[in-house]
Design a protein around this motif. Structure first.
Motif, mmCIF file in Angstrom:
data_model
loop_
_atom_site.group_PDB
_atom_site.id
_atom_site.type_symbol
_atom_site.label_atom_id
_atom_site.label_comp_id
_atom_site.label_asym_id
_atom_site.label_seq_id
_atom_site.Cartn_x
_atom_site.Cartn_y
_atom_site.Cartn_z
ATOM 1 N N GLU A 33 86.909 -30.397 44.963
ATOM 2 C CA GLU A 33 86.810 -29.125 44.290
ATOM 3 C C GLU A 33 87.987 -28.549 43.895
ATOM 4 N N VAL A 34 88.034 -28.061 42.680
ATOM 5 C CA VAL A 34 89.026 -27.390 42.432
ATOM 6 C C VAL A 34 89.415 -25.980 41.847
ATOM 7 N N ILE A 35 90.413 -25.817 42.793
ATOM 8 C CA ILE A 35 90.228 -24.129 42.220
ATOM 9 C C ILE A 35 91.528 -23.546 41.688
ATOM 10 N N MET A 36 90.815 -23.335 39.898
ATOM 11 C CA MET A 36 91.969 -22.746 39.342
ATOM 12 C C MET A 36 93.186 -21.811 39.641
ATOM 13 N N VAL A 64 84.729 -27.140 39.115
ATOM 14 C CA VAL A 64 86.176 -25.949 38.758
ATOM 15 C C VAL A 64 85.497 -25.250 38.681
ATOM 16 N N TYR A 65 86.150 -24.023 39.544
ATOM 17 C CA TYR A 65 86.270 -22.556 40.171
ATOM 18 C C TYR A 65 87.583 -21.935 39.710
ATOM 19 N N PRO A 66 87.327 -21.105 38.367
ATOM 20 C CA PRO A 66 88.929 -20.447 37.310
ATOM 21 C C PRO A 66 89.311 -18.690 38.482
ATOM 22 N N THR A 67 89.557 -19.058 38.490
ATOM 23 C CA THR A 67 90.140 -17.217 38.611
ATOM 24 C C THR A 67 91.746 -16.817 37.474
ATOM 25 N N ILE A 68 91.228 -16.206 36.518
ATOM 26 C CA ILE A 68 91.946 -15.784 35.858
ATOM 27 C C ILE A 68 92.642 -14.212 35.798
ATOM 28 N N PHE A 69 93.919 -14.102 35.659
ATOM 29 C CA PHE A 69 94.955 -12.518 36.323
ATOM 30 C C PHE A 69 94.850 -12.306 34.338
ATOM 31 N N PRO A 70 94.911 -11.440 34.131
ATOM 32 C CA PRO A 70 94.765 -10.992 32.578
ATOM 33 C C PRO A 70 96.069 -10.643 32.516
ATOM 34 N N THR A 71 96.777 -9.980 33.575
ATOM 35 C CA THR A 71 98.179 -9.945 33.617
ATOM 36 C C THR A 71 99.033 -10.691 34.466
ATOM 37 N N ALA A 76 103.647 -16.898 43.836
ATOM 38 C CA ALA A 76 103.221 -16.764 46.044
ATOM 39 C C ALA A 76 101.969 -16.227 46.070
ATOM 40 N N LYS A 77 101.468 -14.961 45.221
ATOM 41 C CA LYS A 77 100.283 -15.072 44.803
ATOM 42 C C LYS A 77 99.028 -15.710 44.385
ATOM 43 N N LEU A 78 100.074 -16.616 43.127
ATOM 44 C CA LEU A 78 98.893 -17.420 42.687
ATOM 45 C C LEU A 78 98.319 -18.389 43.936
ATOM 46 N N TRP A 79 99.198 -19.014 44.809
ATOM 47 C CA TRP A 79 99.531 -19.537 45.660
ATOM 48 C C TRP A 79 97.848 -19.556 46.953
ATOM 49 N N ASN A 80 98.564 -18.402 47.509
ATOM 50 C CA ASN A 80 97.945 -17.293 48.393
ATOM 51 C C ASN A 80 96.170 -17.278 48.392
ATOM 52 N N ARG A 81 96.028 -17.136 46.747
ATOM 53 C CA ARG A 81 94.488 -16.899 45.949
ATOM 54 C C ARG A 81 94.330 -17.962 46.092
ATOM 55 N N GLY A 82 94.416 -18.783 45.688
ATOM 56 C CA GLY A 82 94.012 -20.563 45.981
ATOM 57 C C GLY A 82 93.779 -21.287 46.801
ATOM 58 N N ILE A 83 93.699 -20.872 48.103
ATOM 59 C CA ILE A 83 94.104 -21.090 49.276
ATOM 60 C C ILE A 83 93.012 -20.110 50.438
ATOM 61 N N LEU A 84 93.186 -18.897 50.020
ATOM 62 C CA LEU A 84 92.223 -17.867 49.651
ATOM 63 C C LEU A 84 90.222 -18.605 49.688
ATOM 64 N N THR A 85 90.701 -18.954 48.175
ATOM 65 C CA THR A 85 89.292 -18.762 47.825
ATOM 66 C C THR A 85 89.041 -20.597 48.094
ATOM 67 N N SER A 86 89.912 -21.409 47.881
ATOM 68 C CA SER A 86 88.937 -22.714 48.958
ATOM 69 C C SER A 86 88.318 -22.918 49.922
ATOM 70 N N SER A 87 86.999 -23.465 49.756
ATOM 71 C CA SER A 87 85.923 -23.282 51.015
ATOM 72 C C SER A 87 86.349 -24.801 51.884
ATOM 73 N N ASN A 88 87.216 -25.357 51.579
ATOM 74 C CA ASN A 88 87.864 -26.652 52.923
ATOM 75 C C ASN A 88 89.227 -25.577 53.488
ATOM 76 N N GLU A 89 89.444 -26.497 54.624
ATOM 77 C CA GLU A 89 90.611 -26.104 55.971
ATOM 78 C C GLU A 89 91.835 -26.915 54.999
ATOM 79 N N ARG A 90 91.799 -28.136 54.119
ATOM 80 C CA ARG A 90 92.682 -28.055 54.085
ATOM 81 C C ARG A 90 93.433 -28.459 51.677
ATOM 82 N N VAL A 91 94.131 -28.144 51.809
ATOM 83 C CA VAL A 91 94.205 -28.102 50.585
ATOM 84 C C VAL A 91 94.963 -28.780 49.873
#
Length: 250
Positions: A33-36, A64-71, A76-91
């Motif tokens: 699983e890749v969170i982009m 592969v699951y992308p989240t795109i930020f328009p701005t 820190a937010k990218l890391w946090n949101r990636g961790i939150l989005t991941s379906s596994n406990e370890r990232v």
């Protein structure tokens, strides 16, 4: 052995860095699983041609699951949101400017997964936060990466310091071969730089608002000097623990 990969990226590294990295990962671990996390520009409109090419490229790979930020958003937010989005406990969190190699039929992932089986919940790889592993549990205990750091830089040192404050131990480091950190200087031009690609804003927030240099006591961690924290941390994503504890009841 379950873990997710989080990759942070932006338009200027698409052709040169992201495409070969994702191709390498999916050739070696097609089912991972890749969170982009795709950052937007600081002072420009999002490049629609890039958006189209990115989505077309990612659509050619499974899981592969992308989240795109328009701005533009903080690292820190990218890391946090990636961790939150991941379906596994370890990232496993990766910068986009990394190169994965093969040697005698073995890859970085073979070495990583062997080490992962007995590794601490959170650890850096080769002494760098360009590639590191966290567990959701420990991130919630320490507190998520500080999103008041609105640009890039210092979020790793701040988390390292708070990790030591919480657990009275430093984040472990594992040496794992067959991965190169390119240290690309290609950045978005919409924010004011301090040291290399790091944000001047982030540096000043850490040094002038959140921490204070002291001669005795305190803790140095990744910072230049021993410091004490003088600005309290806000609770970020307070309901994530509730979600994780109750999601199976849905």
């Amino acid at each position: 052995m379950k873990y997710s990969i989080v990759i942070t990226t932006f338009d200027k590294r698409f052709e040169s860095d992201l495409i070969p990295l994702v191709n390498s990962i999916k050739a070696l671990r097609p089912k991972i699983e890749v969170i982009m996390m795709v950052n937007g520009p600081g002072r420009a409109n999002f490049d629609q041609e890039y958006r189209s090419k990115l989505l077309s490229f990612l659509a050619g790979h499974h899981d592969v699951y992308p989240t795109i930020f328009p701005t533009f958003q903080s690292l820190a937010k990218l890391w946090n949101r990636g961790i939150l989005t991941s379906s596994n406990e370890r990232v496993l969190i990766l910068n986009d400017d990394l190169k994965i190699h093969l040697e005698d039929g073995k890859s970085f992932f073979d070495k990583f997964e062997f080490a992962f089986m007995s590794a601490p919940e959170t650890f850096t790889i080769n002494g760098s936060f360009s590639h590191f592993v966290v567990s959701k549990k420990e991130v919630m205990e320490v507190g998520f990466f500080d999103e008041r750091l609105l640009g890039l830089g210092e979020e790793d040192g701040d988390f390292f310091w708070r990790y030591h404050e919480k657990f009275n131990r430093e984040i472990s480091n594992l040496e794992i071969g067959l991965i190169d950190n390119i240290h690309s200087d290609v950045t978005d031009d919409g924010y004011v730089k301090g040291i290399r690609t790091a944000s001047k804003f982030n540096r000043e927030f850490i040094k002038k608002q959140k921490y204070k240099d002291i001669l005795f006591g305190g803790y140095k961690g990744m910072f230049d000097k021993r410091v004490k924290k003088i600005l309290p941390d806000e609770t970020q994503y307070p309901y994530e623990k509730f979600y994780l504890e109750n999601k199976d009841r849905l």
